[in-house]
Enzyme design. Structure first.
Site: not given
Ligand code: PGA
Length: 241
Positions: A6, A8, A92, A94, A159, A165, A204
């Site tokens: 992903n 983003k 997601h 976010e 998640e 992150g 992560s």
């Molecule tokens: P990350 O993000 O691997 O940077 O923690 C995962 C995600 O939001 O899909």
């Protein structure tokens, strides 16, 4: 195993997205299926770059309205299919937080995606406060129940929001418990069809922890954010699957 990247809202330029795509083309064969989900603006270029490779293409969102029409700023599932995408990430955290996406909207987007043959990757996850309060499994179960339509077919991504992150990951026991609970929920609702609904872990995932996370029961792959922006890291995670 599905290892999905992903990207983003990264990288900042199309030239950098194409460079990442070219680096991924060198991927040695792995048993895992690989998928990259770049921003909309890079989809057409990445479709051309990855054509004929083992790496599939997904988007990070689609409109809830399946068909073309007067929806300023929206991108339809049909448009994504036309560009060569096979998957779309929906719900997601976010987008749930920053764009106020509700379970009902996510359910409508899933229907729009499926109407055009896109495989949805539906994200669920709890906040740190919810986990501390012992509510992680009930929150995630409620998101799952309300987000999925009755005729759902596709992929789930667990998640934990506090792991995205941050470099933090849940313990093996917590991932195992959550994935077992999700699998049980899917089986209770969808019966035998649940066996065809992989449950990815995301948050992560790095080359150093991928093998341990991917070995856990009912973990059908990974949704990778930050580490998917580095070709070597993404391919190392893929190799661990
Ligand atoms: P990350 O993000 O691997 O940077 O923690 C995962 C995600 O939001 O899909």
């Amino acid at each position: 195993m599905l290892i999905a990247g992903n990207w983003k809202m990264n990288p900042p330029t199309l030239a950098e997205a194409e460079a990442l795509g070219r680096a991924l083309r060198l991927a040695p064969p792995t048993p895992a299926t690989l998928l990259v989900c770049p921003p909309f603006t890079a989809l057409a270029s990445l479709a051309a770059l990855l054509r004929g490779t083992r790496i599939g293409l997904g988007a990070q969102n689609c409109a809830a309205t399946p068909d073309a029409g007067a929806h300023t700023g929206e991108i339809s599932a049909a448009m994504l299919r036309d560009l060569g995408a096979s998957h779309v990430i929906l719900g997601h955290s976010e987008r749930r937080a920053d764009q106020a996406e509700s379970d009902a909207l996510i359910r409508a987007k899933i229907a729009a995606a499926r109407a055009h043959g896109l495989i949805p990757i539906v994200c669920v996850g709890e906040t740190a406060d919810q986990r501390r309060a012992g509510q992680a499994e009930s929150i995630v179960a409620a998101q799952l129940a309300a987000s999925l339509p009755d005729d759902f077919a596709g992929i789930i991504a667990y998640e934990p929001i506090w792991a995205i992150g941050t470099g933090l990951t849940p313990s093996a026991a917590d991932v195992t418990a959550m994935h077992a609970a999700l699998h049980a929920d899917l089986a209770a609702r969808f019966g035998a069809r649940a066996e065809a609904m992989p449950i990815l872990y995301g948050g992560s995932v790095k080359p150093g922890n991928a093998a341990d996370l991917l070995a856990l029961p009912h973990v059908g792959g990974a949704l990778v954010g930050g580490a998917s922006l580095n070709a070597a890291d993404f391919l190392a995670i893929a190799a661990a699957g």
